[in-house]
Design an enzyme around this catalytic site. Sequence first.
Site, PDB file in Angstrom:
ATOM      1  N   ARG A 199     -13.649  -7.870  -1.367  1.00  0.00           N
ATOM      2  CA  ARG A 199     -13.026  -7.579  -0.059  1.00  0.00           C
ATOM      3  C   ARG A 199     -12.525  -6.144  -0.041  1.00  0.00           C
ATOM      4  O   ARG A 199     -11.878  -5.676  -0.966  1.00  0.00           O
ATOM      5  CB  ARG A 199     -11.872  -8.539   0.187  1.00  0.00           C
ATOM      6  CG  ARG A 199     -11.098  -8.277   1.512  1.00  0.00           C
ATOM      7  CD  ARG A 199      -9.879  -7.399   1.293  1.00  0.00           C
ATOM      8  NE  ARG A 199      -9.034  -7.285   2.492  1.00  0.00           N
ATOM      9  CZ  ARG A 199      -7.987  -6.488   2.590  1.00  0.00           C
ATOM     10  NH1 ARG A 199      -7.641  -5.712   1.580  1.00  0.00           N
ATOM     11  NH2 ARG A 199      -7.269  -6.435   3.698  1.00  0.00           N
TER      12      ARG A 199
ATOM     13  N   THR B 238       0.849  -1.179   0.000  1.00  0.00           N
ATOM     14  CA  THR B 238       0.000   0.000   0.000  1.00  0.00           C
ATOM     15  C   THR B 238       0.892   1.239   0.000  1.00  0.00           C
ATOM     16  O   THR B 238       1.954   1.229   0.603  1.00  0.00           O
ATOM     17  CB  THR B 238      -0.824  -0.032   1.300  1.00  0.00           C
ATOM     18  OG1 THR B 238      -1.718  -1.133   1.227  1.00  0.00           O
ATOM     19  CG2 THR B 238      -1.590   1.239   1.545  1.00  0.00           C
TER      20      THR B 238
ATOM     21  N   GLY C 266      -0.086  -2.199   5.956  1.00  0.00           N
ATOM     22  CA  GLY C 266       0.059  -3.448   6.701  1.00  0.00           C
ATOM     23  C   GLY C 266      -1.119  -4.363   6.458  1.00  0.00           C
ATOM     24  O   GLY C 266      -1.821  -4.237   5.453  1.00  0.00           O
ATOM     25  N   HIS C 267      -1.360  -5.268   7.396  1.00  0.00           N
ATOM     26  CA  HIS C 267      -2.483  -6.212   7.261  1.00  0.00           C
ATOM     27  C   HIS C 267      -3.785  -5.481   7.582  1.00  0.00           C
ATOM     28  O   HIS C 267      -4.039  -5.100   8.710  1.00  0.00           O
ATOM     29  CB  HIS C 267      -2.275  -7.408   8.195  1.00  0.00           C
ATOM     30  CG  HIS C 267      -3.345  -8.442   8.065  1.00  0.00           C
ATOM     31  ND1 HIS C 267      -3.686  -9.301   9.072  1.00  0.00           N
ATOM     32  CD2 HIS C 267      -4.184  -8.735   7.030  1.00  0.00           C
ATOM     33  CE1 HIS C 267      -4.678 -10.080   8.670  1.00  0.00           C
ATOM     34  NE2 HIS C 267      -4.986  -9.757   7.433  1.00  0.00           N
TER      35      HIS C 267
END
Length: 310
Positions: A195, A167, A219-220
């Site tokens: 999603r 990202t 990140g996640h």
Amino acid sequence: MLPVVVVHGGAGHIPKERTEKSTSGVCSAARAGYTILQGGGSSMDAVVEAVSELENNPSFNAGCGSVLNVKGEVEMDAIVMDGKTLGSGAVSAVRNIANPVQLARLVMDKTSHACLTAEGASLFAQAMGVPQVSQESLITDYSRMRWKKNLAPDANPVKCQMGKMGTVGAVAVDSEGNIACATSTGGMLNKMEGRVGDTPCIGCGGYADNKLGAVSTTGHGEAIMKVTLARLILFHMEQGQSVEAASDLGLAYMKSRVGGLGGVVTVDPQGHWAARFSSLQMAWAAVQKDTLHYGLYAGEHFTQSNDNPR
């Protein structure tokens, strides 16, 4: 201290052969954003310019270079936020747009909404005269290779996600003290169709408030959403923590509470800034007072004159 722009190219583990492109990409984007600020442009103009440049760079997971969903297609998310008004615009699951961050800004500027998704975002883009691009133009050989690899039954896309360029995002403070953030992503590797992660969610993928500062995260996504990471860091700043300490506290809480790794770029209203991460690497760069700052590994902080192209 003012003005300043700070950008990130995603948290994770960057394969050795891609580290140079990642570092030069964020340096170039930070320079582009700072040029806008030097010319009297707003912090919003600067972050959109910086993130657009990263979206156009196939080395990153945003725009051209986005990871593919389980069907082998691109679905992208982006957000912008204006610290002066708390105005925000976001798009999610958009497919045929070269620069989702620019569409997110149009959502903020031209509608009364905060987020448009999928087909609705596409119709809005058409109404605004934003040109459509083909899916193929957004898909790189690298993205396709990694998609195929993760179709295997024993593949772990979350773990493999940390092997991607991530990202992208930027935060800035302009010479008038106005603050902005922008974040853009292709999302999670081999994600389910539809999603949506943290990026387009206010307080998760980004937050900007002239009274507190601004944060752009990476990140996640599912972990970031659980702790509303961007807003959590600004909460710590509200309590008197420095940009660096607040960033570290937010990332440490996410790691201990939900096992999530990530990274952030953060600024405060005075122009203090930080680039912090709990992952192995995060490409980042900042420009302030004609000095370019950049790094890739924890503890790394290189500087050079902004007149010197890296």
